[in-house]
Design an enzyme around this catalytic site. Structure first.
Site, PDB file in Angstrom:
ATOM      1  N   GLY A   1      49.338  64.452  74.349  1.00 30.52           N
ATOM      2  CA  GLY A   1      48.951  65.716  73.709  1.00 30.52           C
ATOM      3  C   GLY A   1      47.444  65.947  73.836  1.00 30.52           C
ATOM      4  CE  LYS A   2      45.823  62.931  78.770  1.00 26.09           C
ATOM      5  NZ  LYS A   2      47.227  62.492  78.623  1.00 26.09           N
TER       6      LYS A   2
ATOM      7  CG  ASN B   1      47.623  62.630  88.720  1.00 24.84           C
ATOM      8  OD1 ASN B   1      46.703  63.403  88.459  1.00 24.84           O
ATOM      9  ND2 ASN B   1      47.442  61.322  88.781  1.00 24.84           N
TER      10      ASN B   1
ATOM     11  N   GLY C   1      49.284  67.028  83.667  1.00 25.02           N
ATOM     12  CA  GLY C   1      49.827  68.290  83.154  1.00 25.02           C
ATOM     13  C   GLY C   1      49.464  68.342  81.684  1.00 25.02           C
ATOM     14  CG  HIS C   2      46.023  67.759  80.429  1.00 27.33           C
ATOM     15  ND1 HIS C   2      44.698  67.441  80.618  1.00 27.33           N
ATOM     16  CD2 HIS C   2      46.719  66.656  80.783  1.00 27.33           C
ATOM     17  CE1 HIS C   2      44.609  66.201  81.066  1.00 27.33           C
ATOM     18  NE2 HIS C   2      45.825  65.708  81.178  1.00 27.33           N
TER      19      HIS C   2
ATOM     20  N   GLY D   1      50.034  58.364  78.944  1.00 21.82           N
ATOM     21  CA  GLY D   1      49.853  59.779  79.268  1.00 21.82           C
ATOM     22  C   GLY D   1      50.746  60.666  78.416  1.00 21.82           C
ATOM     23  CG  ASP D   2      52.846  63.207  79.764  1.00 23.90           C
ATOM     24  OD1 ASP D   2      52.006  63.960  80.300  1.00 23.90           O
ATOM     25  OD2 ASP D   2      53.743  62.621  80.396  1.00 23.90           O
TER      26      ASP D   2
ATOM     27  CD  GLN E   1      46.301  60.790  85.422  1.00 22.53           C
ATOM     28  OE1 GLN E   1      45.136  60.538  85.691  1.00 22.53           O
ATOM     29  NE2 GLN E   1      46.823  61.967  85.721  1.00 22.53           N
TER      30      GLN E   1
HETATM   31  P1  GDP Z   1      48.892  65.700  77.764  1.00 20.35           P
HETATM   32  O1  GDP Z   1      49.196  65.404  79.175  1.00 20.35           O
HETATM   33  O2  GDP Z   1      48.379  64.521  77.014  1.00 20.35           O
HETATM   34  O3  GDP Z   1      47.995  66.897  77.593  1.00 20.35           O
HETATM   35  O4  GDP Z   1      50.274  66.077  77.075  1.00 20.35           O
HETATM   36  P2  GDP Z   1      51.429  67.043  77.682  1.00 20.35           P
HETATM   37  O5  GDP Z   1      50.989  68.442  77.547  1.00 20.35           O
HETATM   38  O6  GDP Z   1      51.863  66.570  79.006  1.00 20.35           O
HETATM   39  O7  GDP Z   1      52.619  66.693  76.704  1.00 20.35           O
HETATM   40  C1  GDP Z   1      52.536  66.890  75.335  1.00 20.35           C
HETATM   41  C2  GDP Z   1      53.650  67.874  74.931  1.00 20.35           C
HETATM   42  O8  GDP Z   1      53.822  67.834  73.524  1.00 20.35           O
HETATM   43  C3  GDP Z   1      53.320  69.327  75.256  1.00 20.35           C
HETATM   44  O9  GDP Z   1      54.509  69.999  75.526  1.00 20.35           O
HETATM   45  C4  GDP Z   1      52.702  69.839  73.955  1.00 20.35           C
HETATM   46  O10 GDP Z   1      52.856  71.242  73.801  1.00 20.35           O
HETATM   47  C5  GDP Z   1      53.520  69.099  72.942  1.00 20.35           C
HETATM   48  N1  GDP Z   1      52.846  68.761  71.681  1.00 20.35           N
HETATM   49  C6  GDP Z   1      51.537  68.438  71.455  1.00 20.35           C
HETATM   50  N2  GDP Z   1      51.360  68.087  70.159  1.00 20.35           N
HETATM   51  C7  GDP Z   1      52.561  68.204  69.564  1.00 20.35           C
HETATM   52  C8  GDP Z   1      53.037  67.948  68.239  1.00 20.35           C
HETATM   53  O11 GDP Z   1      52.312  67.526  67.353  1.00 20.35           O
HETATM   54  N3  GDP Z   1      54.373  68.146  68.009  1.00 20.35           N
HETATM   55  C9  GDP Z   1      55.223  68.587  68.970  1.00 20.35           C
HETATM   56  N4  GDP Z   1      56.502  68.740  68.645  1.00 20.35           N
HETATM   57  N5  GDP Z   1      54.811  68.844  70.232  1.00 20.35           N
HETATM   58  C10 GDP Z   1      53.513  68.637  70.508  1.00 20.35           C
HETATM   59  P1  IMO Z   2      48.740  63.487  81.935  1.00 22.03           P
HETATM   60  O1  IMO Z   2      47.283  63.732  82.190  1.00 22.03           O
HETATM   61  C1  IMO Z   2      52.147  60.823  82.491  1.00 22.03           C
HETATM   62  C2  IMO Z   2      52.274  58.535  86.224  1.00 22.03           C
HETATM   63  C3  IMO Z   2      53.387  58.839  87.209  1.00 22.03           C
HETATM   64  C4  IMO Z   2      53.583  57.452  87.808  1.00 22.03           C
HETATM   65  C5  IMO Z   2      52.160  56.902  87.868  1.00 22.03           C
HETATM   66  C6  IMO Z   2      51.499  57.037  89.228  1.00 22.03           C
HETATM   67  O2  IMO Z   2      49.553  64.721  81.868  1.00 22.03           O
HETATM   68  O3  IMO Z   2      48.921  62.568  80.773  1.00 22.03           O
HETATM   69  P2  IMO Z   2      50.443  59.130  90.501  1.00 22.03           P
HETATM   70  O4  IMO Z   2      51.064  60.404  90.967  1.00 22.03           O
HETATM   71  O5  IMO Z   2      49.321  59.319  89.556  1.00 22.03           O
HETATM   72  O6  IMO Z   2      50.093  58.208  91.633  1.00 22.03           O
HETATM   73  O7  IMO Z   2      51.629  58.375  89.709  1.00 22.03           O
HETATM   74  O8  IMO Z   2      51.423  57.632  86.905  1.00 22.03           O
HETATM   75  N1  IMO Z   2      51.461  59.693  85.822  1.00 22.03           N
HETATM   76  C7  IMO Z   2      51.530  60.288  84.619  1.00 22.03           C
HETATM   77  N2  IMO Z   2      52.356  60.066  83.580  1.00 22.03           N
HETATM   78  N3  IMO Z   2      51.172  61.741  82.374  1.00 22.03           N
HETATM   79  C8  IMO Z   2      50.311  61.963  83.396  1.00 22.03           C
HETATM   80  O9  IMO Z   2      49.237  62.754  83.279  1.00 22.03           O
HETATM   81  C9  IMO Z   2      50.496  61.255  84.602  1.00 22.03           C
HETATM   82  N4  IMO Z   2      49.860  61.238  85.798  1.00 22.03           N
HETATM   83  C10 IMO Z   2      50.450  60.280  86.518  1.00 22.03           C
HETATM   84  O10 IMO Z   2      54.542  59.297  86.564  1.00 22.03           O
HETATM   85  O11 IMO Z   2      54.307  56.649  86.918  1.00 22.03           O
HETATM   86 MG    MG Z   3      50.801  65.576  80.521  1.00 24.84          MG
END
Ligand code: GDP
Ligand code: IMO
Ligand code: MG
Length: 424
Positions: A15-16, A38, A40-41, A12-13, A224
């Site tokens: 950068g989707k 859960n 956060g994009h 997860g996280d 995720q």
């Molecule tokens: P998601 O859950 O996959 O949508 O990703 P998140 O938004 O939770 O986390 C990605 C984080 O990295 C966010 O704060 C974005 O603004 C940031 N981000 C995305 N692409 C880049 C990149 O290429 N470089 C940097 N430094 N930050 C980035």
């Molecule tokens: P995005 O879409 C990162 C993780 C939680 C925990 C596990 C189970 O932003 O990538 P839950 O609340 O889903 O039962 O927790 O999954 N988790 C994530 N980690 N990015 C997420 O979403 C997540 N959504 C859940 O931290 O380890």
């Molecule tokens: Mg996220």
């Protein structure tokens, strides 16, 4: 345009949100198919930052249709707050956001059970987001859940809520010594949400199939990541839904024949929030450095994310189970000032080398990563606008990742803004 699924290839996280916002310009519909708030994009446009939890990340394009599919679990209060916040930020969802009538609803008892179960498990906990996701999916599978369509039908809603409270209050009292929930309180609150949500609820499977027939193009937005998928992730340290590409069909009511391509979003290193094995996790010094540089704090809970080297074993598993055709590499800029960069290509455990991912907690937590090392580039890449202008060692790093994944890297991201992205 082909219909595509965009999935996270790690924990997860990746950068989707940024990637979906970027691709959305060329698409008509965007569909969230699993998970809940859960997720956060993050989408950054100039000075403005948007964090989407339930509403699909394509919503910032004002003329696009957004769907929350049946596979998503919805906390109505969180959804209404998100819609209101978007409105204050100048984005109107009404009239173009549709919620599946078959999506399950999260109730306060789901959140409380999520929380109390974690506390009870102590050091064996999962580290959930405490949003009630797991307990809500558990009710769905146990056939005691309450769907949007049930919430809209007052008789059924009353009946189901009563049955659920009888059961949940007994569990809460007996297992956790928790006082339980009052029917009237929940009923009144949810009847209020129902009145405000009613107009968004639709037969979204029918809607999407009609759109496909009319040759409209769709992005299916994964939440995720693959290693958090309930089947293919590092079980039990996973979420409770199918984050992988297969989940797109189940979670939106379209057939596999409607999907043309799967795009994997891959961070140039690895992160994870919550508990569970993490073979390439950094030791303290590098952890602090990369966490600070990559601003690696959860977009939903604010928790510090654990960070580590790029793990080709994990991402290759993701390429396989999702059928990823194209890869987007994000956050390459975070590695800008490292002398040497490691890539994990296998794990060693009890004298045996594992090149393919093995979903065994012992191998993943006690195994030794086998690393290749490549030279770093010590140069700012955040202003670079084309692949050709990247430092040669950065190109070398990407080339090696592409070789290991045997999958084309089509886009590279070097910053959070829409503009900090280029094709390869
Ligand atoms: P998601 O859950 O996959 O949508 O990703 P998140 O938004 O939770 O986390 C990605 C984080 O990295 C966010 O704060 C974005 O603004 C940031 N981000 C995305 N692409 C880049 C990149 O290429 N470089 C940097 N430094 N930050 C980035
Ligand atoms: P995005 O879409 C990162 C993780 C939680 C925990 C596990 C189970 O932003 O990538 P839950 O609340 O889903 O039962 O927790 O999954 N988790 C994530 N980690 N990015 C997420 O979403 C997540 N959504 C859940 O931290 O380890
Ligand atoms: Mg996220």
């Amino acid at each position: 345009m082909p219909n595509i699924v965009v999935v996270g290839a790690q924990w997860g996280d990746e950068g989707k949100g940024k990637v979906i916002d970027l691709l959305m310009r060329d698409y008509d519909y965007v569909v969230r198919y699993q998970g809940g708030n859960n997720a956060g994009h993050t989408v950054v446009i100039g000075e403005e930052k948007f964090i989407l939890h339930l509403v699909p990340s394509g919503v910032l394009h004002k003329d696009k249709i957004c769907v929350i599919g049946n596979g998503v679990v919805i906390d109505p209060r969180a959804l209404l707050e998100e819609i209101a916040l978007l409105k204050r930020q100048g984005i109107k969802a009404e009239g173009r956001l549709f919620i599946s009538e078959e999506a399950h609803v999260i109730f306060p008892y789901h959140k409380t059970i999520d929380d109390l179960k974690e506390v009870k498990q102590g050091c064996g906990k999962i580290g959930t987001t405490k949003k009630g996701i797991g307990p809500c999916y558990a009710d769905k599978v146990a056939r005691s859940g309450i769907r949007m369509i049930d919430l809209l039908n007052d008789r059924i809603f009353r009946e189901r809520l009563k049955q659920n409270l009888d059961e949940k209050n007994t569990i809460l009292k007996t297992l956790y010594g928790f006082k339980g929930f009052d029917f009237d309180e929940i009923y009144t609150a949810y009847a209020g949400y129902r009145a405000r949500i009613r107009n968004y609820v639709a037969d979204t499977s029918l809607m999407l199939n009609e759109a496909i027939r009319k040759k409209k193009s769709i992005i299916f937005e994964g939440a995720q990541g693959t290693l958090l998928d309930v089947d293919f992730g590092t079980y039990p340290f996973v979420t409770s839904s199918n984050a992988t590409a297969g989940g797109a069909c189940i979670g939106s009511g379209i057939g596999p024949t409607a999907i043309d391509k799967v795009v994997g979003v891959v961070k140039a290193y690895t992160t994870r929030v919550g508990e569970g094995p993490f073979p390439t996790e950094f030791s303290d010094t590098l952890m602090e450095k990369i966490r600070k540089k990559g601003k690696e704090f959860g977009a939903t809970t604010g928790r510090p994310r654990r960070c580590g080297w790029f793990d080709a074993v994990l991402v290759n598993h993701a390429v396989r189970v999702n059928g990823i055709n194209e890869v987007v590499i994000t956050k390459l800029d975070v590695l800008n000032d490292l002398d040497r960069i490691k890539i994990c290509v296998a794990y060693k455990y009890k004298g045996k080398t594992y090149k393919n991912f093995k979903n065994d907690v012992d191998i993943l937590s006690l195994g030794e990563p086998v690393y290749e090392e490549v030279p770093g580039w010590i140069e700012d890449t955040t202003r670079i606008m084309s692949y050709a202008k990247l430092p040669s060692n950065a190109k070398r790093y990407l080339k090696r990742i592409q070789e290991l994944l045997k999958t084309r890297i089509v886009l590279v991201s070097v910053g959070s803004d829409r503009k900090q992205t280029f094709a390869r």
